[in-house]
Design a protein around this motif. Structure first.
Motif, PDB file in Angstrom:
ATOM      1  N   VAL A 189      17.165  -5.053 -64.532  1.00 43.08           N
ATOM      2  CA  VAL A 189      16.348  -5.967 -63.727  1.00 43.08           C
ATOM      3  C   VAL A 189      15.984  -5.282 -62.406  1.00 43.08           C
ATOM      4  O   VAL A 189      16.878  -4.790 -61.695  1.00 43.08           O
ATOM      5  N   PHE A 190      14.702  -5.277 -62.067  1.00 45.46           N
ATOM      6  CA  PHE A 190      14.289  -4.665 -60.810  1.00 45.46           C
ATOM      7  C   PHE A 190      14.954  -5.379 -59.640  1.00 45.46           C
ATOM      8  O   PHE A 190      15.004  -6.602 -59.584  1.00 45.46           O
ATOM      9  N   HIS A 191      15.436  -4.587 -58.677  1.00 47.29           N
ATOM     10  CA  HIS A 191      16.115  -5.166 -57.522  1.00 47.29           C
ATOM     11  C   HIS A 191      15.391  -4.887 -56.212  1.00 47.29           C
ATOM     12  O   HIS A 191      15.080  -5.798 -55.450  1.00 47.29           O
ATOM     13  N   HIS A 192      15.084  -3.616 -55.931  1.00 50.92           N
ATOM     14  CA  HIS A 192      14.416  -3.285 -54.677  1.00 50.92           C
ATOM     15  C   HIS A 192      13.854  -1.865 -54.736  1.00 50.92           C
ATOM     16  O   HIS A 192      14.075  -1.132 -55.700  1.00 50.92           O
ATOM     17  N   ALA A 193      13.165  -1.499 -53.698  1.00 51.26           N
ATOM     18  CA  ALA A 193      12.637  -0.141 -53.547  1.00 51.26           C
ATOM     19  C   ALA A 193      12.642   0.197 -52.067  1.00 51.26           C
ATOM     20  O   ALA A 193      12.747  -0.681 -51.212  1.00 51.26           O
ATOM     21  N   TYR A 194      12.548   1.457 -51.784  1.00 52.88           N
ATOM     22  CA  TYR A 194      12.361   1.882 -50.399  1.00 52.88           C
ATOM     23  C   TYR A 194      11.491   3.134 -50.393  1.00 52.88           C
ATOM     24  O   TYR A 194      11.300   3.780 -51.417  1.00 52.88           O
ATOM     25  N   GLY A 195      10.937   3.439 -49.231  1.00 50.92           N
ATOM     26  CA  GLY A 195      10.058   4.591 -49.115  1.00 50.92           C
ATOM     27  C   GLY A 195      10.748   5.762 -48.458  1.00 50.92           C
ATOM     28  O   GLY A 195      11.677   5.585 -47.666  1.00 50.92           O
ATOM     29  N   GLN A 196      10.308   6.953 -48.812  1.00 46.27           N
ATOM     30  CA  GLN A 196      10.871   8.163 -48.207  1.00 46.27           C
ATOM     31  C   GLN A 196       9.795   9.246 -48.176  1.00 46.27           C
ATOM     32  O   GLN A 196       9.018   9.382 -49.123  1.00 46.27           O
ATOM     33  N   LYS A 197       9.739   9.978 -47.075  1.00 50.28           N
ATOM     34  CA  LYS A 197       8.836  11.110 -46.963  1.00 50.28           C
ATOM     35  C   LYS A 197       9.644  12.377 -46.760  1.00 50.28           C
ATOM     36  O   LYS A 197      10.519  12.430 -45.888  1.00 50.28           O
ATOM     37  N   VAL A 198       9.360  13.376 -47.576  1.00 50.92           N
ATOM     38  CA  VAL A 198      10.037  14.661 -47.460  1.00 50.92           C
ATOM     39  C   VAL A 198       9.611  15.327 -46.154  1.00 50.92           C
ATOM     40  O   VAL A 198       8.442  15.275 -45.760  1.00 50.92           O
ATOM     41  N   LEU A 199      10.562  15.936 -45.471  1.00 49.34           N
ATOM     42  CA  LEU A 199      10.295  16.690 -44.242  1.00 49.34           C
ATOM     43  C   LEU A 199       9.677  15.826 -43.147  1.00 49.34           C
ATOM     44  O   LEU A 199       8.893  16.296 -42.325  1.00 49.34           O
ATOM     45  N   SER A 200      10.036  14.556 -43.113  1.00 51.54           N
ATOM     46  CA  SER A 200       9.486  13.642 -42.111  1.00 51.54           C
ATOM     47  C   SER A 200      10.609  13.010 -41.304  1.00 51.54           C
ATOM     48  O   SER A 200      11.704  12.763 -41.813  1.00 51.54           O
ATOM     49  N   ASN A 201      10.330  12.742 -40.054  1.00 48.89           N
ATOM     50  CA  ASN A 201      11.279  12.039 -39.187  1.00 48.89           C
ATOM     51  C   ASN A 201      11.018  10.540 -39.142  1.00 48.89           C
ATOM     52  O   ASN A 201      11.685   9.816 -38.401  1.00 48.89           O
ATOM     53  N   GLU A 202      10.041  10.078 -39.926  1.00 46.74           N
ATOM     54  CA  GLU A 202       9.736   8.653 -39.957  1.00 46.74           C
ATOM     55  C   GLU A 202      10.884   7.870 -40.581  1.00 46.74           C
ATOM     56  O   GLU A 202      11.545   8.323 -41.514  1.00 46.74           O
ATOM     57  N   PHE A 203      11.079   6.672 -40.076  1.00 43.94           N
ATOM     58  CA  PHE A 203      12.131   5.806 -40.599  1.00 43.94           C
ATOM     59  C   PHE A 203      11.744   5.306 -41.984  1.00 43.94           C
ATOM     60  O   PHE A 203      10.619   4.859 -42.203  1.00 43.94           O
ATOM     61  N   ASP A 204      12.653   5.393 -42.944  1.00 41.70           N
ATOM     62  CA  ASP A 204      12.370   4.957 -44.307  1.00 41.70           C
ATOM     63  C   ASP A 204      12.147   3.449 -44.340  1.00 41.70           C
ATOM     64  O   ASP A 204      13.044   2.678 -43.962  1.00 41.70           O
ATOM     65  N   PRO A 205      10.989   2.974 -44.801  1.00 42.61           N
ATOM     66  CA  PRO A 205      10.749   1.534 -44.857  1.00 42.61           C
ATOM     67  C   PRO A 205      11.556   0.869 -45.965  1.00 42.61           C
ATOM     68  O   PRO A 205      11.722   1.428 -47.047  1.00 42.61           O
ATOM     69  N   THR A 206      12.055  -0.324 -45.676  1.00 41.04           N
ATOM     70  CA  THR A 206      12.777  -1.100 -46.676  1.00 41.04           C
ATOM     71  C   THR A 206      11.788  -1.718 -47.656  1.00 41.04           C
ATOM     72  O   THR A 206      10.560  -1.688 -47.450  1.00 41.04           O
ATOM     73  N   TYR A 207      12.327  -2.318 -48.700  1.00 40.81           N
ATOM     74  CA  TYR A 207      11.486  -2.996 -49.683  1.00 40.81           C
ATOM     75  C   TYR A 207      10.666  -4.098 -49.018  1.00 40.81           C
ATOM     76  O   TYR A 207       9.466  -4.239 -49.254  1.00 40.81           O
ATOM     77  N   GLU A 208      11.314  -4.864 -48.151  1.00 38.67           N
ATOM     78  CA  GLU A 208      10.631  -5.962 -47.489  1.00 38.67           C
ATOM     79  C   GLU A 208       9.498  -5.463 -46.591  1.00 38.67           C
ATOM     80  O   GLU A 208       8.423  -6.077 -46.509  1.00 38.67           O
ATOM     81  N   GLU A 209       9.713  -4.339 -45.935  1.00 40.24           N
ATOM     82  CA  GLU A 209       8.672  -3.762 -45.081  1.00 40.24           C
ATOM     83  C   GLU A 209       7.511  -3.227 -45.908  1.00 40.24           C
ATOM     84  O   GLU A 209       6.340  -3.357 -45.519  1.00 40.24           O
ATOM     85  N   LEU A 210       7.814  -2.628 -47.047  1.00 41.23           N
ATOM     86  CA  LEU A 210       6.753  -2.126 -47.919  1.00 41.23           C
ATOM     87  C   LEU A 210       5.882  -3.268 -48.444  1.00 41.23           C
ATOM     88  O   LEU A 210       4.663  -3.121 -48.578  1.00 41.23           O
ATOM     89  N   LEU A 211       6.511  -4.412 -48.717  1.00 44.60           N
ATOM     90  CA  LEU A 211       5.761  -5.556 -49.226  1.00 44.60           C
ATOM     91  C   LEU A 211       4.786  -6.114 -48.193  1.00 44.60           C
ATOM     92  O   LEU A 211       3.809  -6.782 -48.549  1.00 44.60           O
TER      93      LEU A 211
END
Length: 293
Positions: A189-211
């Motif tokens: 069952v799908f639960h969540h996701a998050y974002g990530q950028k390689v070689l980036s200092n940006e904060f990884d967005p949570t699932y709720e932020e991506l939505l």
């Protein structure tokens, strides 16, 4: 581990930690069920390829039930196998050439020429190379100007580390420009996701932020594709307490309607409690207990 321990009394079970780098068959046999969060990538890091062979031998011999199953782990350990599995089913994957290290050791010149011909035939300006079975970016190398000298130097180095295959892929600049979606399924069952950028200092967005972002349409498209993949893996390899599927950018373009590809499939993914507002670690612990019952 703490979340599992908190569920002991409710489920009338005993949770016992086993230290992966030094685990023994005797320790495994004392358990009714063994859940492998320490898996082959860690075994390779800690004890080399001999450690991986020993790891799988113990899982094969133990009397305990093992999850992820040996069949699942051997499927995931071979990126060549699961990428071909996905490709045959029509899913987008990054073009990948697998180079057997044994072939290189037997005929260095012929193998190097084959690599350079592959790069030229596909008109790759930049490529990345990395060993199969290597986690934590070990052995990862970006070649901005691939040539006989630097490819040979790289192959000589990794050949000494007992890896069996080396992956060669085109360098995709969009991969570092756009979010990679790391998507989690617990017990299918799908639960969540998050974002990530390689070689980036940006904060990884949570699932709720991506939505709440402009990424939602492509995120939902990846989720739908992931749901199909999880169902197929479950059908072919049995129930999975957790699967993580990573979607990377991009196949052809960098618009919001861009085509993401499947970058990784993991059965023992790294996880933290800041990926989502949901209690993902408690859900994971419950999934482990449910699959072991």
């Amino acid at each position: 581990y703490a979340e599992l321990k908190s569920l002991e009394k409710t489920n009338n079970i005993m949770i016992v930690p086993i230290y992966g780098p030094t685990m023994t068959l005797q320790e495994l046999n004392q358990c009714d069920c063994v859940y492998c969060y320490y898996e082959f990538t860690y075994a390779m890091r800690d004890n080399g390829y001999e450690g991986v062979k020993k790891y799988f031998q113990m899982l094969q011999k133990t009397k305990a039930k093992v999850f992820p199953t040996l069949k699942t782990q051997k499927f995931i350990v071979s990126k060549n196998t699961y990428m071909n599995y996905l490709k045959k089913k029509g899913y987008d994957i990054i073009p990948t050439k697998f180079i057997p290290v044994s072939t290189y050791k037997k005929s260095k010149s012929k193998t190097i020429n084959s690599i350079l011909d592959h790069i030229e035939d596909n008109e790759y300006e930049k490529v990345i190379m990395k060993p199969e079975l290597a986690g934590f970016a070990l052995g990862f190398k970006l070649f901005k100007n691939p040539n006989q000298k630097n490819i040979t130097s790289y192959m000589d180095k990794v050949a000494k580390l007992n890896y069996q295959k080396i992956l060669l892929q085109p360098y995709i600049p969009e991969f570092t420009k756009f979010w990679e979606f790391k998507m989690m399924w617990f017990n299918g069952v799908f639960h969540h996701a998050y974002g990530q950028k390689v070689l980036s200092n940006e904060f990884d967005p949570t699932y709720e932020e991506l939505l709440q972002s402009k990424e939602k349409p492509i995120l939902m498209k990846c989720k739908a594709i992931g749901n199909k993949i999880v169902k197929e893996i479950t059908r072919d390899y049995g129930k999975q307490a957790v699967l993580r599927i990573d979607f990377g950018c991009c196949i052809d373009n960098d618009s919001i309607c861009r085509e993401y590809f499947i970058n990784e499939v993991e059965c023992a993914p790294a996880m933290s409690d800041d990926e989502t507002k949901k209690n993902n670690l408690r859900t994971f612990a419950s999934s482990i207990i449910n699959i072991c019952k």
